[in-house]
Design a protein around this motif. Structure first.
Motif, PDB file in Angstrom:
ATOM      1  N   ARG A  85       0.833  -1.198   0.000  1.00 51.13           N
ATOM      2  CA  ARG A  85       0.000   0.000   0.000  1.00 51.13           C
ATOM      3  C   ARG A  85       0.866   1.246   0.000  1.00 51.13           C
ATOM      4  N   ARG A  93       0.821   9.992  -6.633  1.00 48.21           N
ATOM      5  CA  ARG A  93       0.791  11.372  -7.138  1.00 48.21           C
ATOM      6  C   ARG A  93       2.030  11.697  -7.959  1.00 48.21           C
ATOM      7  N   ILE A 120      -5.774   2.879  -6.297  1.00 48.28           N
ATOM      8  CA  ILE A 120      -5.396   4.136  -5.656  1.00 48.28           C
ATOM      9  C   ILE A 120      -4.989   3.901  -4.205  1.00 48.28           C
ATOM     10  N   SER A 121      -4.545   2.692  -3.922  1.00 47.99           N
ATOM     11  CA  SER A 121      -3.965   2.276  -2.641  1.00 47.99           C
ATOM     12  C   SER A 121      -4.898   2.425  -1.449  1.00 47.99           C
ATOM     13  N   THR A 122      -6.147   2.032  -1.626  1.00 46.33           N
ATOM     14  CA  THR A 122      -7.054   1.875  -0.490  1.00 46.33           C
ATOM     15  C   THR A 122      -6.815   0.478   0.065  1.00 46.33           C
ATOM     16  N   LEU A 123      -6.473   0.365   1.349  1.00 44.38           N
ATOM     17  CA  LEU A 123      -6.177  -0.950   1.924  1.00 44.38           C
ATOM     18  C   LEU A 123      -7.278  -1.362   2.879  1.00 44.38           C
TER      19      LEU A 123
ATOM     20  N   LEU B  56     -11.956  10.512   0.283  1.00 43.98           N
ATOM     21  CA  LEU B  56     -11.265   9.422  -0.397  1.00 43.98           C
ATOM     22  C   LEU B  56     -10.512   8.564   0.615  1.00 43.98           C
ATOM     23  N   ALA B  57     -10.795   7.239   0.599  1.00 42.67           N
ATOM     24  CA  ALA B  57     -10.277   6.351   1.647  1.00 42.67           C
ATOM     25  C   ALA B  57      -8.756   6.261   1.626  1.00 42.67           C
ATOM     26  N   THR B  58      -8.158   6.269   0.430  1.00 38.63           N
ATOM     27  CA  THR B  58      -6.704   6.132   0.379  1.00 38.63           C
ATOM     28  C   THR B  58      -6.027   7.355   1.004  1.00 38.63           C
ATOM     29  N   ASP B  59      -6.558   8.563   0.724  1.00 32.98           N
ATOM     30  CA  ASP B  59      -5.989   9.764   1.322  1.00 32.98           C
ATOM     31  C   ASP B  59      -6.247   9.802   2.818  1.00 32.98           C
ATOM     32  N   THR B  62      -3.545   7.567   4.252  1.00 35.75           N
ATOM     33  CA  THR B  62      -2.231   8.228   4.192  1.00 35.75           C
ATOM     34  C   THR B  62      -2.158   9.352   5.215  1.00 35.75           C
ATOM     35  N   GLY B 101      -2.386  20.366  -4.577  1.00 36.62           N
ATOM     36  CA  GLY B 101      -2.487  18.942  -4.915  1.00 36.62           C
ATOM     37  C   GLY B 101      -3.011  18.256  -3.690  1.00 36.62           C
ATOM     38  N   PRO B 102      -4.254  18.598  -3.255  1.00 43.51           N
ATOM     39  CA  PRO B 102      -4.667  18.298  -1.881  1.00 43.51           C
ATOM     40  C   PRO B 102      -4.990  16.836  -1.609  1.00 43.51           C
ATOM     41  N   TYR B 103      -5.031  16.506  -0.320  1.00 45.81           N
ATOM     42  CA  TYR B 103      -5.618  15.256   0.128  1.00 45.81           C
ATOM     43  C   TYR B 103      -7.135  15.430   0.025  1.00 45.81           C
ATOM     44  N   PHE B 104      -7.814  14.466  -0.565  1.00 51.56           N
ATOM     45  CA  PHE B 104      -9.257  14.610  -0.760  1.00 51.56           C
ATOM     46  C   PHE B 104     -10.003  14.081   0.462  1.00 51.56           C
TER      47      PHE B 104
END
Lengths: 204, 189
Positions: A85, A93, A120-123, B56-59, B62, B101-104
């Motif tokens: 991930r 990006r 999009i690297s959702t784990l 957005l789950a990935t952001d 992170t 280039g934001p985190y959503f």
């Protein structure tokens, strides 16, 4: 369209993938292996852009091996999933990979597990998951028939039900599938489900 | 479809009498398809501080990892936990770093400050803080949540009543939103 799906049973995890290599309207081969064996007890089924799929899964496989060489012990499935991930998230990006991943593994302490990793690297840790157009059929089939702690016979039976569903309802259904299993004895190929065999190459 | 609506989410936090409650839905989806019904959106930073991340789950994942990293460093340096107001400013700064280039994500922060005074705030995806005295909402179901919370909220509720009110507000709002739902997680402190 690529179909990858997987589920967790009693003491094992299964990953199933179609085996067609497609470019535009042409089917190059029907025995392309899309489920990479990461190490002795991990499987990584991947779907997406062909080059990214092969390159990224190989990159993860080599890094998992490197960790074992450096530290003397193998990564847990959760650690491998989080590493994967992280790599996808860092690249997201800059120059993103278009690969969807199902990572299945067996750990002595925690048993079998399956991780869903989006492109999009959702784990997310799951009991059953699927990617691609085939997911519309296999997820519903698994929602209906899946239960906790399925035996191997029941699980393979469910997989066959999903494959039948995909073959009968998806307009460009892949002809062949491979089923791989990971349990306490390791990660290995379990079975193929073929409806088309590549013609054998005759000697020149 | 907007990038904020790709995974679907609903988050709400409410203030009570020397307590707060924060709740989220449990659905993880990919547009119209549901992937999981046990996805966690609310994370504990420390005993008296929770952050929920919608969008957005990935952001969200992170961003959560970056925030936990920063908070652990803070704990090592200052030998104490961060106050909620400080943490909110930290989140705001980290989000604004990525202005172009934001985190959503839209975070919802809820914590107990000094003297057990509850603190809640939300912010947009580039860190514009919105402090509130009663409740804050975020996610795809936010419009329904605003309505439900406005109708059900009373000031100075005790913990049990706050839990009931918040749960009912969340469940009735996500029932009108196809992208969020499948139950809820509620944390009361």
């Amino acid at each position: 369209m690529e179909c990858v799906f997987g589920l967790v049973g009693k003491g094992f995890a299964l990953v199933v993938a179609d085996t067609s290599a497609v470019h535009s309207i042409l089917l190059h081969k029907t025995n392309e292996d899309k489920i990479m064996v990461l190490d002795s007890h991990k499987l990584m089924g991947a779907s997406g852009e062909a080059g990214d799929r092969a390159q990224f899964t190989e990159y993860i496989q080599k890094n998992v091996a490197l960790y074992q060489f450096r530290n003397g012990i193998p990564l847990t499935t959760a650690a491998a999933a989080n590493f994967t991930r992280g790599e996808l998230a860092t690249a997201l990006r800059k120059n993103p990979y278009s690969v969807n991943i199902l990572l299945a593994g067996y750990d002595k302490e925690t048993g079998p597990s399956l991780y869903y990793i989006d492109y999009i690297s959702t784990l997310h840790k799951v009991d059953k998951a699927a990617f691609g157009y085939g997911s519309y059929f296999s997820l519903s089939m698994m929602d209906r028939h899946y239960h906790c702690d399925m035996s191997l016979e029941e699980a393979v039976d469910l997989v066959d039900k999903c494959i039948i569903e995909i073959r009968s309802r998806l307009v460009i259904a892949p002809p062949n599938f491979v089923i791989k299993i990971v349990d306490q004895d390791g990660a290995r190929e379990h079975a193929w489900r073929e409806s088309i065999k590549d013609a054998p190459i005759s000697a020149a | 479809m907007s990038i904020f609506e790709y995974n679907g989410s609903a988050l709400v936090a409410m203030v009570g009498k020397n307590c707060f409650a924060i709740a989220s839905d449990r659905r993880l989806g990919v547009q119209l398809q549901t992937i999981a019904t046990d996805f966690q959106r609310i994370y504990k930073i420390h005993e008296n501080l929770f952050i929920g991340l919608s969008g957005l789950a990935t952001d969200a994942q992170t961003l959560y990892q970056r925030l936990v990293f920063r908070h652990k460093l803070y704990q090592l340096r200052e030998e104490r936990n961060m106050k909620p107001e400080t943490f909110a400013s930290l989140v705001s700064a980290i989000l604004y770093e990525k202005r172009f280039g934001p985190y959503f994500c839209q975070p919802v922060i809820a914590g107990l400050g000094d003297d057990n005074k509850p603190f809640i705030c939300t912010m947009d995806s580039i860190g514009a803080k919105e402090l509130a005295k009663d409740f804050v909402v975020a996610g795809t179901a936010s419009e329904s949540l605003y309505g439900a919370c406005e109708a059900m909220f009373k000031p100075d509720m005790e913990a049990e009543e706050l839990f009931e009110t918040l749960s009912q507000a969340l469940l009735s709002s996500v029932d009108r939103d196809c992208l969020s739902g499948w139950g809820g997680h509620v944390y009361v402190v």
